[in-house]
Design a protein around this motif. Structure first.
Motif, PDB file in Angstrom:
ATOM      1  N   PRO A 117      10.317 -17.780  74.699  1.00 31.38           N
ATOM      2  CA  PRO A 117       9.509 -18.413  73.642  1.00 31.38           C
ATOM      3  C   PRO A 117       9.100 -19.849  73.929  1.00 31.38           C
ATOM      4  N   LEU A 118       9.825 -20.544  74.801  1.00 32.83           N
ATOM      5  CA  LEU A 118       9.483 -21.936  75.095  1.00 32.83           C
ATOM      6  C   LEU A 118       8.914 -22.102  76.505  1.00 32.83           C
ATOM      7  N   LEU A 119       8.407 -21.027  77.057  1.00 30.72           N
ATOM      8  CA  LEU A 119       7.848 -21.095  78.403  1.00 30.72           C
ATOM      9  C   LEU A 119       6.732 -22.134  78.493  1.00 30.72           C
ATOM     10  N   HIS A 120       5.929 -22.233  77.447  1.00 37.22           N
ATOM     11  CA  HIS A 120       4.758 -23.114  77.499  1.00 37.22           C
ATOM     12  C   HIS A 120       5.115 -24.589  77.486  1.00 37.22           C
ATOM     13  N   THR A 121       6.367 -24.931  77.176  1.00 34.74           N
ATOM     14  CA  THR A 121       6.740 -26.345  77.121  1.00 34.74           C
ATOM     15  C   THR A 121       6.865 -26.978  78.503  1.00 34.74           C
ATOM     16  N   TRP A 122       6.758 -26.166  79.558  1.00 32.31           N
ATOM     17  CA  TRP A 122       6.829 -26.749  80.909  1.00 32.31           C
ATOM     18  C   TRP A 122       5.710 -27.765  81.108  1.00 32.31           C
ATOM     19  N   SER A 123       4.515 -27.441  80.619  1.00 31.72           N
ATOM     20  CA  SER A 123       3.383 -28.343  80.834  1.00 31.72           C
ATOM     21  C   SER A 123       3.518 -29.609  79.997  1.00 31.72           C
ATOM     22  N   LEU A 124       4.079 -29.482  78.796  1.00 34.62           N
ATOM     23  CA  LEU A 124       4.300 -30.662  77.956  1.00 34.62           C
ATOM     24  C   LEU A 124       5.324 -31.583  78.602  1.00 34.62           C
ATOM     25  N   ALA A 125       6.398 -30.989  79.146  1.00 31.27           N
ATOM     26  CA  ALA A 125       7.421 -31.798  79.810  1.00 31.27           C
ATOM     27  C   ALA A 125       6.845 -32.507  81.026  1.00 31.27           C
ATOM     28  N   LEU A 126       6.008 -31.812  81.777  1.00 33.82           N
ATOM     29  CA  LEU A 126       5.419 -32.418  82.963  1.00 33.82           C
ATOM     30  C   LEU A 126       4.527 -33.597  82.580  1.00 33.82           C
ATOM     31  N   GLU A 127       3.742 -33.442  81.513  1.00 38.11           N
ATOM     32  CA  GLU A 127       2.912 -34.559  81.049  1.00 38.11           C
ATOM     33  C   GLU A 127       3.782 -35.724  80.585  1.00 38.11           C
ATOM     34  N   GLU A 128       4.851 -35.428  79.853  1.00 34.05           N
ATOM     35  CA  GLU A 128       5.714 -36.496  79.357  1.00 34.05           C
ATOM     36  C   GLU A 128       6.361 -37.252  80.512  1.00 34.05           C
ATOM     37  N   GLN A 129       6.776 -36.528  81.550  1.00 34.16           N
ATOM     38  CA  GLN A 129       7.340 -37.198  82.722  1.00 34.16           C
ATOM     39  C   GLN A 129       6.300 -38.109  83.377  1.00 34.16           C
ATOM     40  N   TYR A 130       5.065 -37.659  83.396  1.00 31.91           N
ATOM     41  CA  TYR A 130       3.994 -38.488  83.957  1.00 31.91           C
ATOM     42  C   TYR A 130       3.788 -39.749  83.123  1.00 31.91           C
ATOM     43  N   TYR A 131       3.856 -39.606  81.805  1.00 34.12           N
ATOM     44  CA  TYR A 131       3.705 -40.771  80.933  1.00 34.12           C
ATOM     45  C   TYR A 131       4.822 -41.792  81.177  1.00 34.12           C
TER      46      TYR A 131
END
Length: 648
Positions: free
Chosen positions: A131-145
């Motif tokens: 169910p939280l598979l899609h959060t990978w992209s959010l985490a990657l963006e947050e790490q970039y920020y």
């Protein structure tokens, strides 16, 4: 500072709609997942534009920047986490719940991509069920920020352009290098995906990006850039040119996004009424991305992947409703809070439900760990045989961890369908002990191997080299007098196959059988006795027998047309679906002049096959036995004695 550009809102709409079309299995976009790559470029541009402008004006504050990011991203995500965490105990098996907890903690710590990378692999459960598979992209963006302001500060204003371009090229090259060695890592990790965000950052450089107000007109180059970049983007989303991601298609869609950012298109700024829905979708795109995937994943758990079209359409409509509610009552409520203290005060209304849901989930898992269903979590664990180290990558090594006696008399040789025989032989040990020679997705052939597009390009050749090293070891150890061969022969029929030189071949049923017979002939020349063990009874990758059995053991709602009560199915269905493999195995046995132990005798009668026996789920996925299922196999069939008695 908030940047408002109508064309970027439309690009957001295109991105999220592409993802939705792909995830909801709607016809049209074969590469809709590239919408995430569009998001990456947009995010890199917007965040870099804000940081660079404020740095150049001498008023950039890291604390203020991170506060604005938290105010924008956290509330809607926390609301989604709370709701999903409250629901998952009613939809996921115990093994999936253990994975979910790791994903949730990873998402809360901005590291969901790292957790999902760690959970990926040959034996990993279906990613589409998480169910939280899609959060990978959010985490990657947050790490970039987190790293972007520091990187810009270290580079300095003078070397900003060269520094960003250099980082972009380095990340792009790292991505292509890593794709050949670890495709999952290249997909999930920031160093190999940062080039997409960095492309957006380069677009934000002063003098390069168009500093235009809302409602820009035609670009300065004299024509609408949409006529150039939108067809490229559309072609990538529709069909693409590459089977590997992120590679050519990702590069093209990112370049087209960058082109539309640098030269704003009048096509994407139309004020006509039919554009207003797209503008609204762009506004709610973040919430829409957050809420849509848990609905799909939970439905796929209940329907065992193949969700009816009517249900998918209903969930699609529900996604838009929930997105609007999230946007209106969560995003907008928190967006303009003036201080971190105000944000923390308001976040209590989201943190309390999330903590309560996490507590209820922990209690649920604790109670089930002490009940009969508690063993189901173990039933979903990978079965490597004696030890995870027995899934070997280089040439064969006779590791002490992969044998149960110093001088074993029986070798089990093959792929993961050989690995899951080891717990059966531990429950029913053959005389003289066992050594394991196994490698995932590497059947015991000396001249052909599976080579899927997702694999490193030399995986097939390394598989053949592994098998040749096994044969060399057997030649030096005459005490091993029985060799048990097992594999998933289906992939020789269905998947791309290479020969020892790495050339793609298309073997037929008889050629595969002949390849197997050549292995047996070399073994018999060493005076080894050989026996073949068939794959388990299975229906194919589209029917997860393990998940069905585990859900049945936990009493979870499961809907599957193919399977009957308690996940049983008609024997004729297996015979029809596996007819080619069964015929090939019969052919191989006759050519090699050996016997085959058919595992359908374990869990099938003349009419039906079962996937749960004595309350034990027999499978861990669509075809591999679970630990407990394999042990039961060994006891019921007395497999250890049967192997040595049948070898010839």
């Amino acid at each position: 500072m908030r940047i408002l550009r109508t064309d970027i809102q439309i690009l957001r709409a295109i991105a999220v709609l592409s993802v939705l079309v792909f995830h909801f299995d709607l016809p049209g976009l074969q590469k809709g997942f590239l919408g995430v790559d569009i998001f990456f470029v947009i995010s890199g541009y917007l965040m870099s534009r804000v940081i660079i402008d404020e740095m150049d004006a001498g008023r950039f504050s890291p604390a203020a920047f991170y506060f604005r990011r938290a105010r924008r991203l956290l509330p809607a995500a926390m609301a989604m986490f709370a709701v999903v965490t409250a629901v998952v105990p009613f939809a996921l098996t115990m093994g999936a719940l253990h994975d979910y907890v790791q994903q949730l903690l990873g998402a809360l710590a901005f590291g969901a991509n790292l957790v999902l990378w760690a959970q990926s692999g040959y034996f990993d459960g279906q990613a589409t069920l998480k169910p939280l598979l899609h959060t990978w992209s959010l985490a990657l963006e947050e790490q970039y920020y987190f790293v972007l302001p520091l990187a810009l500060a270290l580079i300095g204003r003078r070397w900003r352009a060269a520094g960003l371009v250099g980082l972009l090229v380095a990340s792009l090259l790292a991505c292509q290098w890593w794709l050949r060695r670890d495709p999952s890592g290249a997909f999930y990790l920031l160093p190999t995906r940062a080039w997409e965000l960095l492309l957006g950052s380069v677009c934000a450089l002063p003098g390069l990006s168009a500093r235009l107000p809302h409602r820009e007109g035609r670009s300065s180059i004299g024509f609408d850039s949409g006529w150039l970049w939108l067809p490229i983007m559309a072609w990538c989303l529709l069909r693409g040119v590459d089977s590997v991601h992120p590679r050519t298609d990702a590069l093209l869609v990112c370049l087209s996004t960058a082109g539309l950012i640098l030269q704003p298109s009048a096509m994407l700024q139309s004020t006509r009424p039919w554009m207003r829905p797209l503008q609204w979708i762009g506004d709610v795109s973040y919430s829409l991305y957050l809420v849509h995937w848990p609905l799909i994943a939970l439905a796929k758990n209940i329907w065992l992947q193949k969700v009816p079209d009517t249900v998918l359409w209903a969930l699609l409509g529900l996604s838009f409703v929930l997105a609007q509610l999230s946007y209106q009552h969560v995003e907008q409520r928190y967006r303009n809070l003036p201080t971190p203290r105000a944000l923390l005060r308001q976040m209590v209304w989201l943190l309390v439900p999330l903590l309560l849901a996490m507590g209820a989930l922990a209690l649920h898992m604790h109670m089930h760990n002490h009940s009969q269903a508690g063993g189901v979590a173990q039933g979903q664990q990978p079965v490597y045989g004696f030890d995870a180290r027995c899934d070997q990558e280089g040439d064969f090594e006779p590791l002490p961890a992969c044998m149960n006696t110093p001088r074993p008399h029986t070798m089990v040789w093959g792929d993961s369908y050989a690995m899951h025989l080891i717990p059966a032989l531990q429950a029913s040990p053959p005389d003289g002990g066992v050594i394991q020679a196994t490698r995932s997705a590497c059947g015991p052939s000396l001249d052909m191997a599976r080579q899927s597009p997702q694999d490193p390009p030399d995986r097939g050749q390394r598989c053949i080299q592994f098998n040749r090293s096994v044969l060399a070891y057997l030649r030096q150890h005459p005490e091993i007098d029985v060799v048990v061969l097992s594999g998933r022969w289906q992939y020789y029929l269905d998947d791309p196959v290479v020969d020892a030189r790495g050339r793609f071949i298309h073997p037929g049923q008889h050629e595969i059988a002949a390849s197997f017979a050549r292995v047996v002939q070399q073994l018999k020349a060493m005076h080894k006795r050989v026996v073949l063990v068939s794959p388990p009874v299975l229906l194919g990758p589209d029917v997860d027998l393990g998940l069905c059995g585990q859900r049945a053991a936990q009493g979870l709602l499961t809907v599957m047309r193919t399977l009957q009560t308690h996940c049983a199915f008609e024997r004729s269905l297996w015979e029809t679906r596996q007819a080619k493999v069964n015929a090939m195995l019969t052919d191989a046995g006759q050519l090699a002049d050996i016997d085959m132990i058919a595992l359908d005798a374990f869990n099938c009668d003349d009419r039906h096959c079962v996937t749960v026996m004595d309350g034990v789920p027999l499978y861990r996925d669509f075809g591999h036995f679970s630990q407990d299922g394999a042990r039961l196999l060994g006891l019921r069939m007395k497999l250890g004695q049967k192997l040595r008695a049948s070898a010839r």
